[in-house]
Design an enzyme around this catalytic site. Structure first.
Site, mmCIF file in Angstrom:
data_model
loop_
_atom_site.group_PDB
_atom_site.id
_atom_site.type_symbol
_atom_site.label_atom_id
_atom_site.label_comp_id
_atom_site.label_asym_id
_atom_site.label_seq_id
_atom_site.Cartn_x
_atom_site.Cartn_y
_atom_site.Cartn_z
ATOM 1 N N HIS A 118 4.101 3.183 12.796
ATOM 2 C CA HIS A 118 3.033 4.313 13.112
ATOM 3 C C HIS A 118 3.720 5.189 13.911
ATOM 4 O O HIS A 118 2.857 6.019 14.463
ATOM 5 C CB HIS A 118 1.764 3.731 13.463
ATOM 6 N N HIS B 22 0.906 -1.194 -0.078
ATOM 7 C CA HIS B 22 0.000 -0.073 -0.047
ATOM 8 C C HIS B 22 1.048 1.325 0.162
ATOM 9 O O HIS B 22 2.049 1.302 0.679
ATOM 10 C CB HIS B 22 -0.977 -0.267 1.179
ATOM 11 N N ASP C 81 -0.034 4.362 1.291
ATOM 12 C CA ASP C 81 -0.329 5.314 2.202
ATOM 13 C C ASP C 81 0.441 5.081 3.547
ATOM 14 O O ASP C 81 1.014 3.824 3.875
ATOM 15 C CB ASP C 81 -1.786 5.552 2.890
ATOM 16 N N GLU D 290 -4.551 2.025 2.806
ATOM 17 C CA GLU D 290 -5.037 0.651 3.631
ATOM 18 C C GLU D 290 -4.965 1.312 5.418
ATOM 19 O O GLU D 290 -5.589 0.661 5.880
ATOM 20 C CB GLU D 290 -3.446 -0.119 3.498
ATOM 21 N N ASP E 187 6.216 0.844 6.674
ATOM 22 C CA ASP E 187 4.630 0.202 6.377
ATOM 23 C C ASP E 187 4.015 1.332 5.530
ATOM 24 O O ASP E 187 3.414 2.472 6.366
ATOM 25 C CB ASP E 187 3.973 0.187 7.800
#
Length: 411
Positions: A380, A79, A81, A176, A142
């Site tokens: 994150h 993904h 994003d 995502e 990620d």
């Protein structure tokens, strides 16, 4: 060839943080800008059937080797994003050479330090080169690590025609991180029999089961009266909401669960005396327990309304389901991934996802899609890092999967 590290360091410069409030696809313009950059890169590599639609879904094909046209078509997905939880703007990565097992100062001015006593997984990578943040943003492994690994593996296959493979489809999708990555994914256009998302964590992770997931919103309606004359008149929705919250099992929360244990997670409280809203996410790997959790919220709502008639309203919406029920009938695709990891020098670590991936939703759309490690950790946030050897192993795993599928298909 461009190395997976060079690609990754280039990709993290793109600000692709998604935003669930925009109600658009992609949810932020940076994702389309990044997709257009990748589209040009895929064109320069010589891939075919390249498409980028108005929603930011980029797909392309690596044609089959000569004589391998009848091998099953497989796909690899990552993904575009990054998470809304932390800034992805002006990412400034740094390589820590031959990590020595000590604290890593990310930002001396602000006292931000990546410490093994707080993040003990660091010690699994002593002696390896690590890519870290400067303490101001997330890193973006990620899932830009996954994108870099897929494109690098495809380039490797193109440069090494002696590695026979069938037709391979690649896809990079938006949003995502806000749960919308698979919603506009055109499975029929993608045209693969199965695929793998390169969106897992530590080296060796292989996931084919995830939470069943729902979001619940409980709204409490009160009545505000001057507190000096409120007796038998005031209905304080904040207090009633608190009463509801403490009725749920205190140990069935994220901070007290692991592995296959499910939970109720109170994610927000917004309230005044007249109106309070509690928002929960509900998670469980077992479908029956998942349904019972939803029933429990219904039961507690009725209980509150018995004491305070008409005060509480409950709204529950399912988000996604455990992909295992779609993977079990085609377990050979997991076995292929396990063998590919072993050939790449990686020990497979099969773990349940305590969350969801695009692969879960895609599996229910007819594209079975286990999840493979991309190598990053502490996603994150500012303490995110990725060991370079893990990215290289993920790239090798993709190459090995392609070869294994060709071997099986040619028998």
């Amino acid at each position: 060839m461009t190395s997976v590290v060079d690609r990754f360091l280039q990709y993290v410069k793109f600000d692709t943080q998604s935003d669930e409030l925009t109600q658009m696809t992609p949810s932020t313009p940076g994702q389309m800008i990044f997709a257009q950059h990748l589209e040009k890169e895929l064109q320069d590599l010589g891939l075919t059937e390249i498409t980028l639609d108005e929603n930011g879904y980029l797909m392309a094909t690596l044609p089959a080797s000569s004589g391998m046209e009848n091998v099953p078509v497989i796909g690899f997905i990552a993904h575009l994003d990054t998470s809304p939880d932390a800034s992805g703007r002006h990412v400034n990565p740094r390589i820590v050479k031959a990590y020595d097992g000590k604290d890593i100062t990310l930002n001396a001015d602000n006292g931000i330090v990546l410490r093994p006593d707080e993040f003990p997984e660091l010690l699994d990578y002593v002696g390896q080169d690590l890519i870290v943040t400067d303490g101001n943003t997330l890193l973006g492994a990620d899932d830009k690590a996954g994108i870099a690994e897929i494109i690098t593996a495809v380039e490797h296959l193109m440069k090494h025609p002696e590695i026979k493979h069938g037709k391979i489809r690649v896809a990079f999708n938006p949003d995502e991180e806000i749960g919308m990555g698979a919603h506009k994914f055109d499975v029929k256009h993608f045209g693969a029999e199965w695929a793998y998302t390169m969106d897992g964590g530590a080296v060796g992770e292989l996931e084919f089961e995830n939470f069943n997931a729902a979001v619940a919103k409980v709204t409490f309606h009160g009545r505000n009266v001057h507190p000096g004359s409120a007796k038998h008149k005031m209905i304080n929705s904040i207090r009633i909401a608190n009463q509801f919250a403490i009725m749920l099992p205190r140990w069935e929360t994220p901070e007290h669960t692991e592995g296959y244990e499910g939970f109720y997670h109170l994610t927000s409280i917004e309230g005044t005396v007249e109106k309070t809203v509690l928002t929960y996410i509900i998670r469980d790997h077992d479908r029956d327990r998942f349904e019972r959790r939803k029933k429990e919220l219904e039961h507690l709502t009725r209980k509150i309304n018995h004491e305070f008639p008409g005060v509480a309203e409950l709204e529950i919406k399912d988000q996604y389901y455990n992909m295992r029920e779609k993977i079990d009938p085609v377990m050979h695709i997991v076995e292929i991934a396990e063998e590919a990891m072993r050939r790449a020098g990686v020990t497979p670590v099969v773990v349940p996802i305590r969350g969801g991936t695009d692969g879960a939703q895609l599996s229910f759309k007819g594209l079975p899609c286990p999840n493979i490690f991309a190598g990053g950790l502490n996603f994150h946030g500012r303490y995110e890092f990725v060991p370079i050897p893990s990215m290289e192993k993920a790239t090798s795993t993709i190459v090995e999967i392609a070869g294994l599928v060709a071997e099986e298909g040619a028998k």
